[in-house]
Design a protein around this motif. Structure first.
Motif, PDB file in Angstrom:
ATOM      1  N   UNK A 152      -1.468 -18.486  55.021  1.00  0.00           N
ATOM      2  CA  UNK A 152      -2.243 -17.404  54.190  1.00  0.00           C
ATOM      3  C   UNK A 152      -2.393 -16.000  54.714  1.00  0.00           C
ATOM      4  N   UNK A 153      -2.344 -16.036  56.311  1.00  0.00           N
ATOM      5  CA  UNK A 153      -2.394 -14.815  57.128  1.00  0.00           C
ATOM      6  C   UNK A 153      -0.967 -13.954  56.746  1.00  0.00           C
ATOM      7  N   UNK A 154      -0.023 -14.599  56.945  1.00  0.00           N
ATOM      8  CA  UNK A 154       1.361 -13.885  56.448  1.00  0.00           C
ATOM      9  C   UNK A 154       1.308 -13.139  55.113  1.00  0.00           C
ATOM     10  N   UNK A 155       0.753 -13.873  54.354  1.00  0.00           N
ATOM     11  CA  UNK A 155       0.768 -13.489  52.819  1.00  0.00           C
ATOM     12  C   UNK A 155      -0.052 -12.053  52.803  1.00  0.00           C
ATOM     13  N   UNK A 156      -1.125 -12.035  53.294  1.00  0.00           N
ATOM     14  CA  UNK A 156      -2.053 -11.144  53.573  1.00  0.00           C
ATOM     15  C   UNK A 156      -1.678  -9.850  54.230  1.00  0.00           C
ATOM     16  N   UNK A 157      -1.032 -10.397  55.355  1.00  0.00           N
ATOM     17  CA  UNK A 157      -0.572  -9.234  56.291  1.00  0.00           C
ATOM     18  C   UNK A 157       0.529  -8.090  55.288  1.00  0.00           C
ATOM     19  N   UNK A 158       1.286  -9.087  54.466  1.00  0.00           N
ATOM     20  CA  UNK A 158       2.340  -8.187  53.773  1.00  0.00           C
ATOM     21  C   UNK A 158       1.722  -7.297  52.313  1.00  0.00           C
ATOM     22  N   UNK A 159       0.587  -7.692  52.293  1.00  0.00           N
ATOM     23  CA  UNK A 159      -0.174  -6.723  51.121  1.00  0.00           C
ATOM     24  C   UNK A 159      -0.218  -5.446  51.557  1.00  0.00           C
ATOM     25  N   UNK A 160       0.482  -4.683  50.643  1.00  0.00           N
ATOM     26  CA  UNK A 160       0.247  -3.169  50.967  1.00  0.00           C
ATOM     27  C   UNK A 160      -1.231  -2.490  50.892  1.00  0.00           C
ATOM     28  N   UNK A 161      -1.594  -1.879  52.080  1.00  0.00           N
ATOM     29  CA  UNK A 161      -2.564  -1.071  52.305  1.00  0.00           C
ATOM     30  C   UNK A 161      -3.665  -1.995  52.382  1.00  0.00           C
ATOM     31  N   UNK A 162      -3.566  -2.945  52.845  1.00  0.00           N
ATOM     32  CA  UNK A 162      -4.932  -3.851  53.108  1.00  0.00           C
ATOM     33  C   UNK A 162      -5.298  -3.663  54.571  1.00  0.00           C
ATOM     34  N   UNK A 163      -6.464  -3.686  54.852  1.00  0.00           N
ATOM     35  CA  UNK A 163      -7.003  -3.720  56.109  1.00  0.00           C
ATOM     36  C   UNK A 163      -7.663  -5.218  56.513  1.00  0.00           C
ATOM     37  N   UNK A 164      -6.769  -5.837  57.044  1.00  0.00           N
ATOM     38  CA  UNK A 164      -7.239  -7.321  57.535  1.00  0.00           C
ATOM     39  C   UNK A 164      -7.595  -7.438  58.807  1.00  0.00           C
ATOM     40  N   UNK A 165      -8.709  -7.842  58.818  1.00  0.00           N
ATOM     41  CA  UNK A 165      -9.634  -8.206  60.105  1.00  0.00           C
ATOM     42  C   UNK A 165      -9.920  -9.397  60.142  1.00  0.00           C
ATOM     43  N   UNK A 166      -9.982  -9.787  61.651  1.00  0.00           N
ATOM     44  CA  UNK A 166     -10.374 -11.214  62.147  1.00  0.00           C
ATOM     45  C   UNK A 166     -11.817 -11.498  61.839  1.00  0.00           C
ATOM     46  N   UNK A 167     -11.989 -12.894  61.438  1.00  0.00           N
ATOM     47  CA  UNK A 167     -13.409 -13.307  61.200  1.00  0.00           C
ATOM     48  C   UNK A 167     -13.693 -13.933  62.571  1.00  0.00           C
ATOM     49  N   UNK A 168     -14.764 -13.837  62.999  1.00  0.00           N
ATOM     50  CA  UNK A 168     -15.277 -14.643  64.431  1.00  0.00           C
ATOM     51  C   UNK A 168     -15.545 -15.823  64.011  1.00  0.00           C
ATOM     52  N   UNK A 169     -15.224 -16.749  64.969  1.00  0.00           N
ATOM     53  CA  UNK A 169     -15.464 -18.299  64.851  1.00  0.00           C
ATOM     54  C   UNK A 169     -14.839 -18.578  63.483  1.00  0.00           C
ATOM     55  N   UNK A 170     -13.589 -18.188  63.208  1.00  0.00           N
ATOM     56  CA  UNK A 170     -13.046 -18.415  61.840  1.00  0.00           C
ATOM     57  C   UNK A 170     -12.885 -19.929  61.724  1.00  0.00           C
ATOM     58  N   UNK A 171     -12.657 -20.691  62.505  1.00  0.00           N
ATOM     59  CA  UNK A 171     -12.132 -22.104  62.407  1.00  0.00           C
ATOM     60  C   UNK A 171     -13.430 -23.134  62.249  1.00  0.00           C
ATOM     61  N   UNK A 172     -14.683 -22.465  62.214  1.00  0.00           N
ATOM     62  CA  UNK A 172     -15.863 -23.327  62.189  1.00  0.00           C
ATOM     63  C   UNK A 172     -15.995 -23.503  60.566  1.00  0.00           C
ATOM     64  N   UNK A 173     -16.723 -24.484  60.284  1.00  0.00           N
ATOM     65  CA  UNK A 173     -17.059 -25.046  58.937  1.00  0.00           C
ATOM     66  C   UNK A 173     -18.051 -23.991  58.373  1.00  0.00           C
ATOM     67  N   UNK A 174     -18.112 -23.856  57.177  1.00  0.00           N
ATOM     68  CA  UNK A 174     -18.943 -22.970  56.290  1.00  0.00           C
ATOM     69  C   UNK A 174     -20.388 -23.992  55.925  1.00  0.00           C
ATOM     70  N   UNK A 175     -20.112 -25.262  56.080  1.00  0.00           N
ATOM     71  CA  UNK A 175     -21.140 -26.158  55.597  1.00  0.00           C
ATOM     72  C   UNK A 175     -21.222 -26.558  54.422  1.00  0.00           C
ATOM     73  N   UNK A 176     -20.019 -26.185  53.522  1.00  0.00           N
ATOM     74  CA  UNK A 176     -20.170 -26.837  52.138  1.00  0.00           C
ATOM     75  C   UNK A 176     -19.806 -28.209  52.131  1.00  0.00           C
TER      76      UNK A 176
END
Length: 245
Positions: A152-176
Motif C-alpha cells: 500500500x505504501x508503494x502505491x501511495x508514494x507513487x501518487x503525484x503531489x501527495x505528502x505521505x507522513x508516517x503514523x506513530x505506532x502504526x502497527x498497533x490495532x485500532x480496537x475495532x
C-alpha cells in the motif's frame, strides 16, 4: 483477463464509493471490471461469532458466482483473508467434497486490491494525483493476515503531489475487530483513544487504510473529538486525478 469486483457488505451498504474507485483505477489501467449482482456476504460475521455451519451456503454461493473469473478483486484485507483461509476451513469441516473442490479452484483467484495492482499487474504508479497530507494505517488483517507489507505504501508514494507522513505506532490495532468493539467496548474504546491521538500527532489531513471497517471506527472517534481529519479508503486516493471530494 476477466476481472470481477467483490465489493463486500460494508462497502456495498455504507461506502459504495470505494467500489467505484476500484473500478476507476482498473479501467484507467485498461481493464474491464464486471460486477456479479448475485454476490452477497463472504460469511466472516458468521464465522467469527461461531455460526460456522450457517456460513457454508455463503461459501458455496461465492465459489459458484466467481468460478468463471480469472481474478476476483476485493477492497478489503479483512474479507479477502476470510475467503482465502476461512472458506477452505469451512468447506473442509462442514461442506461436501464438491464444495472443497470448488473452493480450491476459486481461492487462488482472490486478490486484495493493492496486491493485485503490485503483484499481478506489476504497477505502482496508477496515474493518481492527490495534493494532500496523508497517513496510512496498516489494518490488522492487512498487516498480520495477508501480510501486505509495504505494497500500500508503494502505491501511495507513487501518487503525484501527495505528502505521505508516517503514523506513530502504526502497527498497533485500532480496537475495532468486528464484534470485538461491541463485546469489549471499554477495551476497544481505550485502544481507539490511543489510535486517534496517533493520527492527530501525525499532522495528516487524511487517514487512509485498506479496510473501511477500521476507517469507520477511527473516523467515528475523530469525529466525536471534533477533528477535521478525514478518512478515505486507499482506493479512493488512487482513483483521484487532481480534484478531490
Amino acid at each position: 483477463m476477466r476481472i470481477a469486483l467483490f465489493i463486500t457488505c460494508l462497502n456495498d451498504i455504507m461506502f459504495p464509493g470505494t467500489g467505484r474507485a476500484v473500478v476507476t483505477v482498473l479501467e484507467r489501467l485498461g481493464h474491464t471490471v464486471e460486477f456479479p449482482e448475485e454476490q452477497t456476504c463472504c460469511g466472516q460475521m458468521h464465522f467469527n461469532t461461531g455460526y460456522r455451519p450457517e456460513a457454508v451456503p455463503l461459501v458455496a454461493r461465492f465459489a459458484r458466482i466467481f468460478a468463471d473469473y480469472d481474478a476476483v478483486i476485493i477492497p478489503s484485507a479483512s474479507c479477502a483473508g476470510m475467503i482465502r483461509e476461512g472458506h477452505s476451513l469451512l468447506a473442509e469441516r462442514h461442506g461436501s467434497a464438491q464444495l472443497q473442490q470448488e473452493v480450491t479452484e476459486v481461492v487462488p483467484k482472490v486478490h486484495e486490491f493493492t496486491e493485485f495492482l503490485t503483484d499481478v499487474l506489476g504497477v505502482t504508479d496508477v496515474g493518481a494525483s492527490f495534493p494532500h497530507r496523508v497517513t496510512y494505517q496498516p489494518t490488522c488483517h492487512s498487516l498480520r493476515g495477508l501480510r501486505l507489507g509495504d505494497r500500500p505504501q508503494r502505491l501511495l508514494r507513487a501518487v503525484k503531489d501527495i505528502d505521505l507522513v508516517d503514523l506513530p505506532a502504526a502497527e498497533s490495532c485500532c480496537g475495532f475487530g468486528g464484534t470485538f468493539a461491541l463485546k469489549n467496548a471499554e477495551t476497544s474504546g481505550a485502544m481507539l483513544a490511543d489510535k486517534t491521538q496517533e493520527v492527530l500527532d501525525s499532522g495528516a489531513e487524511i487517514l487512509c487504510a485498506a479496510d473501511n471497517s477500521c476507517l469507520m471506527h477511527i473516523g467515528g472517534g475523530l469525529s466525536r473529538q471534533g477533528s477535521t481529519v478525514r478518512t478515505m479508503h486507499l482506493a479512493e486516493i488512487l482513483a483521484a486525478e487532481g480534484a478531490t471530494r
